[in-house]
Design a protein around this motif. Structure first.
Motif, PDB file in Angstrom:
ATOM      1  N   GLU A 118       0.851  -1.183   0.000  1.00  0.00           N
ATOM      2  CA  GLU A 118       0.000   0.000   0.000  1.00  0.00           C
ATOM      3  C   GLU A 118       0.889   1.235   0.000  1.00  0.00           C
ATOM      4  OE1 GLU A 118      -2.130  -0.670   3.576  1.00  0.00           O
ATOM      5  OE2 GLU A 118      -3.659  -1.904   2.623  1.00  0.00           O
ATOM      6  N   LYS A 119       0.729   2.059  -0.995  1.00  0.00           N
ATOM      7  CA  LYS A 119       1.596   3.223  -1.109  1.00  0.00           C
ATOM      8  C   LYS A 119       1.231   4.274  -0.081  1.00  0.00           C
ATOM      9  CE  LYS A 119       3.496   6.565  -4.321  1.00  0.00           C
ATOM     10  NZ  LYS A 119       3.573   7.024  -5.713  1.00  0.00           N
ATOM     11  N   LEU A 126      -1.506  15.504   6.189  1.00  0.00           N
ATOM     12  CA  LEU A 126      -2.194  14.232   6.364  1.00  0.00           C
ATOM     13  C   LEU A 126      -1.333  13.070   5.867  1.00  0.00           C
ATOM     14  CD1 LEU A 126      -5.735  15.214   4.995  1.00  0.00           C
ATOM     15  CD2 LEU A 126      -5.034  15.086   7.393  1.00  0.00           C
ATOM     16  N   LYS A 127      -1.258  12.016   6.653  1.00  0.00           N
ATOM     17  CA  LYS A 127      -0.605  10.787   6.223  1.00  0.00           C
ATOM     18  C   LYS A 127      -1.678   9.890   5.600  1.00  0.00           C
ATOM     19  CE  LYS A 127       3.096  10.913   9.653  1.00  0.00           C
ATOM     20  NZ  LYS A 127       3.748  10.204  10.792  1.00  0.00           N
ATOM     21  N   VAL A 128      -1.461   9.497   4.357  1.00  0.00           N
ATOM     22  CA  VAL A 128      -2.501   8.813   3.584  1.00  0.00           C
ATOM     23  C   VAL A 128      -1.954   7.518   2.995  1.00  0.00           C
ATOM     24  CG1 VAL A 128      -4.108   9.041   1.643  1.00  0.00           C
ATOM     25  CG2 VAL A 128      -3.516  11.046   3.007  1.00  0.00           C
ATOM     26  N   ILE A 129      -2.803   6.493   2.952  1.00  0.00           N
ATOM     27  CA  ILE A 129      -2.429   5.217   2.334  1.00  0.00           C
ATOM     28  C   ILE A 129      -3.369   4.938   1.162  1.00  0.00           C
ATOM     29  CG2 ILE A 129      -2.343   2.718   2.641  1.00  0.00           C
ATOM     30  CD1 ILE A 129      -1.480   3.141   5.482  1.00  0.00           C
ATOM     31  N   TYR A 130      -2.793   4.623   0.014  1.00  0.00           N
ATOM     32  CA  TYR A 130      -3.609   4.208  -1.126  1.00  0.00           C
ATOM     33  C   TYR A 130      -3.993   2.749  -0.914  1.00  0.00           C
ATOM     34  CZ  TYR A 130      -4.951   2.741  -5.797  1.00  0.00           C
ATOM     35  OH  TYR A 130      -5.636   2.216  -6.858  1.00  0.00           O
ATOM     36  N   LYS A 163      -8.591  15.790   1.210  1.00  0.00           N
ATOM     37  CA  LYS A 163      -8.762  16.903   2.149  1.00  0.00           C
ATOM     38  C   LYS A 163     -10.241  17.180   2.414  1.00  0.00           C
ATOM     39  CE  LYS A 163      -4.412  19.273   1.074  1.00  0.00           C
ATOM     40  NZ  LYS A 163      -3.797  20.494   0.486  1.00  0.00           N
ATOM     41  N   HIS A 164     -11.066  17.058   1.369  1.00  0.00           N
ATOM     42  CA  HIS A 164     -12.500  17.279   1.530  1.00  0.00           C
ATOM     43  C   HIS A 164     -13.086  16.268   2.523  1.00  0.00           C
ATOM     44  CE1 HIS A 164     -16.746  17.875   0.495  1.00  0.00           C
ATOM     45  NE2 HIS A 164     -16.827  16.565   0.354  1.00  0.00           N
ATOM     46  N   VAL A 220      -6.997   7.955   5.315  1.00  0.00           N
ATOM     47  CA  VAL A 220      -6.213   8.889   6.127  1.00  0.00           C
ATOM     48  C   VAL A 220      -5.830   8.184   7.418  1.00  0.00           C
ATOM     49  CG1 VAL A 220      -6.208  11.091   7.327  1.00  0.00           C
ATOM     50  CG2 VAL A 220      -7.395  10.877   5.143  1.00  0.00           C
ATOM     51  N   GLU A 221      -4.563   8.116   7.690  1.00  0.00           N
ATOM     52  CA  GLU A 221      -4.076   7.487   8.911  1.00  0.00           C
ATOM     53  C   GLU A 221      -4.246   8.439  10.081  1.00  0.00           C
ATOM     54  OE1 GLU A 221      -2.158   4.035   9.260  1.00  0.00           O
ATOM     55  OE2 GLU A 221      -3.988   4.199   8.083  1.00  0.00           O
ATOM     56  N   LYS A 222      -4.997   7.991  11.086  1.00  0.00           N
ATOM     57  CA  LYS A 222      -5.248   8.824  12.253  1.00  0.00           C
ATOM     58  C   LYS A 222      -4.350   8.371  13.399  1.00  0.00           C
ATOM     59  CE  LYS A 222      -8.587  11.257  10.457  1.00  0.00           C
ATOM     60  NZ  LYS A 222      -8.453  12.688  10.200  1.00  0.00           N
TER      61      LYS A 222
END
Length: 589
Positions: A118-119, A126-130, A163-164, A220-222
């Motif tokens: 997972e990229k 924000l830290k995000v994972i595809y 972001k939305h 979004v990684e929380k």
């Protein structure tokens, strides 16, 4: 001599034979390897498992096992891998087949999928994972992401969508058909088909935004972070677990009869596969402003009614029956309804007007910036049906519906006039004032957010740590917060103090106080309109973007607390409502 010649001839023949064997082995080895690999692949296909490369030992199930070309394509992928520009993590491999390039067949997402596949991205802060490309469905009850949807035919990008959804309080963001952005806190589908997400984003042709009924899904990684005490809202923390089973625009759990229509004038639909999203969609299509779900399968549509006691909202746990069509969400209870608002306007609440010039008293709506003045304007306009004015001229506010924004503030054709000014000369121009006071710590952070993030955005954390800007900001604004309250209390002939925190906790009674002060007739239907559509267009999302540290130094706390005590004493002296317990100094209570 003959014997020597014979011996040499024999040696030469052995050497030639050895060379031929070596050459044969060199030629045959890759053929054997390829053939073996090909047959291994076919054997693996028979068992349903496929090891895609030597470094990836994770098994995946082939979704289309009937395709006779799978083995060939898998073999070709080992020999001639081609990275796809359309796949963010380069996991899709295109296989050359004649003059065409065909994507590898669909695979299902393995529940034990490693993070390496997972990229990970960083979008803003924000830290995000595809997560991959997910199959979607047209039916509302079967949607992969069951939250909310936003579309932008020209400017949609991955960052804009993520972001939305984050601003709306969702952790999953899915992009579809180049321009659509879907949000949710859970994912319904488990099937992944990378080749389905082959449509470029309308706002960035270098990115993929799903496809027709395929979603490019990001999460979004929380990371839980400690919240400074002065910013905590303990009541919100208690309900967070339940709210995971709701979506945007949830208004509460309300008692109803166990049978029959909830609304006197409305519609009702019962469906085993009911979901919150489908119910809201049904009510919106019928132009109703309220959607109420009951018993897991019932959807009731209507407008606010006095017989529907919204104020009798009960504990959310009584609305915990899972939705028939999406069990991760709650669709009311037995004799209780989960109430949502839609984007449809109640026609009874849309007729705000400007009054005849000179016909209204000049009343100020005064506050320190960041105290919710624009939000209160929205509430007053919904409750009274009369536009508010402004000491300023904000074109953005005018475009968003505040039609009194461009009226001269002395024209006396609006119900109240927004101002942040606190000069004695200006205050004496007004006959009366509603003064909004908010916790100075939160008000200063809100104003700092507006300064760097606009009306609904946020300042990044580095804005609090770099240079001296934040220190200078707090020193000046804390004095302004104090002087705003003191000057209006001292110099305006008639004042009503409204505390922002009281509006949050007791909106109905605070609106009634303001309407009585303004000498405006109280219409219950309009009050309900204001309450059920209380957020307005310039109130930041209810899900607060908490700082991970206390930006106020010990020195700041010391002088701000002195200012708070000063204002508390002034309120007591002038017979106004005391500061909320949340931040009031105990010595003055």
């Amino acid at each position: 001599m003959a014997s020597i010649t014979t011996k040499l001839h024999r040696v030469w023949r052995r050497r030639c034979a050895n060379r031929l064997i070596i050459a044969f082995i060199l030629v045959l080895t890759p053929i054997i390897f390829v053939s073996t690999r090909y047959h291994q692949t076919l054997i693996k296909l028979d068992t349903g498992d496929l090891y895609e490369n030597e470094h990836h030992t994770e098994s995946k199930t082939i979704a289309h096992q009937n395709d006779k070309n799978v083995g060939k394509r898998e073999l070709a992928s080992h020999l001639n891998p081609v990275k796809s520009a359309g796949n963010p993590d380069n996991s899709e491999i295109k296989i050359k087949d004649g003059n065409n390039e065909k994507p590898r067949e669909e695979v299902k997402e393995d529940k034990k999928k490693s993070n390496a596949d997972e990229k990970q991205l960083v979008i803003g802060d924000l830290k995000v994972i595809y997560k991959g490309c997910y199959v979607d469905h047209r039916e509302p009850t079967k949607r992969t992401l069951q939250g909310t949807m936003w579309h932008d035919p020209k400017m949609m990008t991955v960052a804009a969508c993520v972001k939305h959804c984050d601003r709306k309080g969702y952790i999953y963001a899915g992009l579809q058909f180049a321009m659509e952005c879907w949000c949710s806190n859970s994912v319904r589908s488990t099937a992944i088909l990378e080749s389905g997400c082959n449509t470029t984003c309308s706002g960035n042709k270098q990115e993929m935004c799903g496809g027709p009924l395929f979603l490019s899904v990001y999460k979004v990684e929380k990371t839980p972070a400690p919240i400074p005490d002065f910013l905590q809202n303990k009541e919100e923390a208690k309900t967070d677990k339940f709210l995971e089973g709701t979506i945007e625009d949830y208004r509460g759990c309300v008692p109803t009869s166990k049978q029959g229509n909830i609304f006197q004038s409305g519609s009702v639909l019962s469906e085993d596969a009911m979901s919150i999203l489908s119910c809201k969609g049904i009510c919106l299509r019928e132009h109703y402003s309220v959607a109420a779900l009951r018993g897991g399968t019932e959807c009731h549509c209507g407008h606010v009614e006095t017989n529907f006691d919204y104020h009798a909202a009960v504990n959310n746990s009584l609305c915990s029956v899972p939705c028939g069509g999406f069990e991760a969400h709650f669709c009311g209870g037995h004799g209780y309804a989960s109430v949502y608002t839609t984007s449809a306007e109640d026609p009874r609440c849309m007729n705000s007007t400007l009054k005849r010039e000179g016909s209204m008293p000049l009343v100020a709506l005064a506050s320190f910036p960041g105290s919710g003045n624009t939000w209160v304007r929205h509430l007053v306009e919904r409750s009274t049906g009369i536009y508010t004015g402004s000491f300023y001229t904000d074109g953005e506010l005018f475009k968003k519906g505040f039609k009194g924004e461009r009226e001269h503030w002395k024209k006396r054709n609006t119900v109240a006039v927004k101002t942040h000014d606190f000069s004695e000369e200006l205050i004496k121009e007004y006959e009366a004032a509603i003064v909004i006071i908010r916790n100075p710590y939160k008000a200063m952070i809100a104003e700092h957010n507006r300064k760097f993030g606009g009306h609904t955005g946020y300042a990044t954390e580095d804005r609090y740590t770099k240079g001296t800007e934040w220190n200078d900001f707090v020193m000046g604004k804390s004095r302004t917060w104090t002087n705003t309250a003191l000057m209006w209390l001292q110099h305006c002939p008639k004042v009503l103090v409204i505390h922002y925190e009281d509006l949050i906790s007791d909106l109905n009674n605070q609106l009634r106080k303001m309407l009585t002060f303004l000498n405006i007739e109280i219409k219950p239907e309009r009050l309900l309109c204001a309450e059920l559509n209380s957020s307005g267009k310039f109130k930041r999302p209810d899900r607060k973007k908490n700082l991970t540290f206390d930006p106020f130094t010990q020195e700041m706390h010391e002088y701000i607390n002195i200012y708070i005590k000063t204002v508390a004493m002034a309120l007591k002296l002038h017979g106004q409502a005391p500061l909320p317990v949340e931040y009031a100094p105990s010595q003055v209570l």
